[in-house]
Motif scaffolding. Structure first.
Motif, PDB file in Angstrom:
ATOM      1  N   MET A   1      35.495  43.877  44.588  1.00 56.00           N
ATOM      2  CA  MET A   1      35.998  44.560  43.615  1.00 56.00           C
ATOM      3  C   MET A   1      35.838  44.809  42.477  1.00 56.00           C
ATOM      4  SD  MET A   1      39.971  42.836  43.866  1.00 56.00           S
ATOM      5  CE  MET A   1      39.934  44.050  42.710  1.00 56.00           C
TER       6      MET A   1
ATOM      7  N   PRO B   1      48.077  46.261  37.360  1.00 54.44           N
ATOM      8  CA  PRO B   1      47.607  44.442  37.575  1.00 54.44           C
ATOM      9  C   PRO B   1      48.799  43.658  37.349  1.00 54.44           C
ATOM     10  CG  PRO B   1      45.829  45.615  36.287  1.00 54.44           C
ATOM     11  CD  PRO B   1      46.664  46.635  36.645  1.00 54.44           C
TER      12      PRO B   1
ATOM     13  N   ARG C   1      45.081  47.268  40.836  1.00 53.00           N
ATOM     14  CA  ARG C   1      42.964  47.150  40.245  1.00 53.00           C
ATOM     15  C   ARG C   1      42.765  47.873  39.399  1.00 53.00           C
ATOM     16  NH1 ARG C   1      39.693  47.231  45.608  1.00 53.00           N
ATOM     17  NH2 ARG C   1      41.944  48.857  46.213  1.00 53.00           N
TER      18      ARG C   1
END
Length: 194
Positions: free
Chosen positions: A8, A104, A136
């Motif tokens: 990520m 988030p 994200r």
């Protein structure tokens, strides 16, 4: 067939908009790679991207993500801001202004409510991959959130405001404004705990 896995995006990458990327990014990448003496094949392998991806970026047929651009610049020891100085300026402005992504916090709320990514995306009228990027902190989807729009309650040009009533309702809130309050509260709790 080679499976490509990528971590990520690290939190140190900037919040960005692709529209802020210089139009000549492909030419910048090509010029920097040529100056480094690397072949396209070697640079692509070092950046852990395909030869075709690097080729499309260099000819301007594909715009790279910050993670990809950072990986490409790293092949010759460069920095992201060497290729995309606007992104670096944006990061500095955002760090100074306190912009954060509600994504988030929305993910935390979604999990607390027992909703899958797919179920929430469907209820909010978006595709799961878009919601995943938003959660994200990588993307601000149209119709879900806006940045810097005073008509939606933004205090300054970097303030992110969730605008989707459908998203708020699916998460159990009466309005997008109530969802924003919950997201900011979660963020404050995380900052206090750390």
């Amino acid at each position: 067939m080679r499976l490509q896995t990528r971590p990520m995006i690290p939190s140190r990458l900037p919040f960005f908009f692709l529209r802020d990327l210089p139009m000549d990014i492909g030419a910048r990448v090509l010029k920097a790679r040529m100056a480094s003496g690397l072949t396209r094949r070697i640079a692509a392998a070092r950046a852990d991207i395909s030869y075709g991806t690097l080729s499309r970026i260099e000819v301007g047929a594909q715009r790279p993500s910050p993670a990809t651009l950072l990986a490409i610049a790293g092949t010759w020891g460069g920095d992201l801001e060497d290729l995309a100085p606007v992104w670096d300026e944006v990061q500095v402005e955002i760090e100074n202004s306190g912009l954060w992504s509600a994504g988030p916090s929305i993910r935390t709320i979604r999990i607390q409510r027992g909703l899958t990514l797919e179920a929430l995306a469907e209820a909010a009228g978006m595709v799961p991959s878009t919601l995943s990027r938003f959660e994200r902190g990588m993307h601000v989807p149209r119709g879900i959130a806006v940045v810097g729009d005073p008509d939606h309650g933004a205090d300054d040009k970097h303030d992110l405001v969730v605008t989707s009533a459908a998203l708020a309702k699916a998460l159990g809130y009466q309005s997008a404004a109530a969802l924003m309050v919950a997201c900011r509260k979660l963020l404050e709790e995380q900052v206090t705990d750390s």
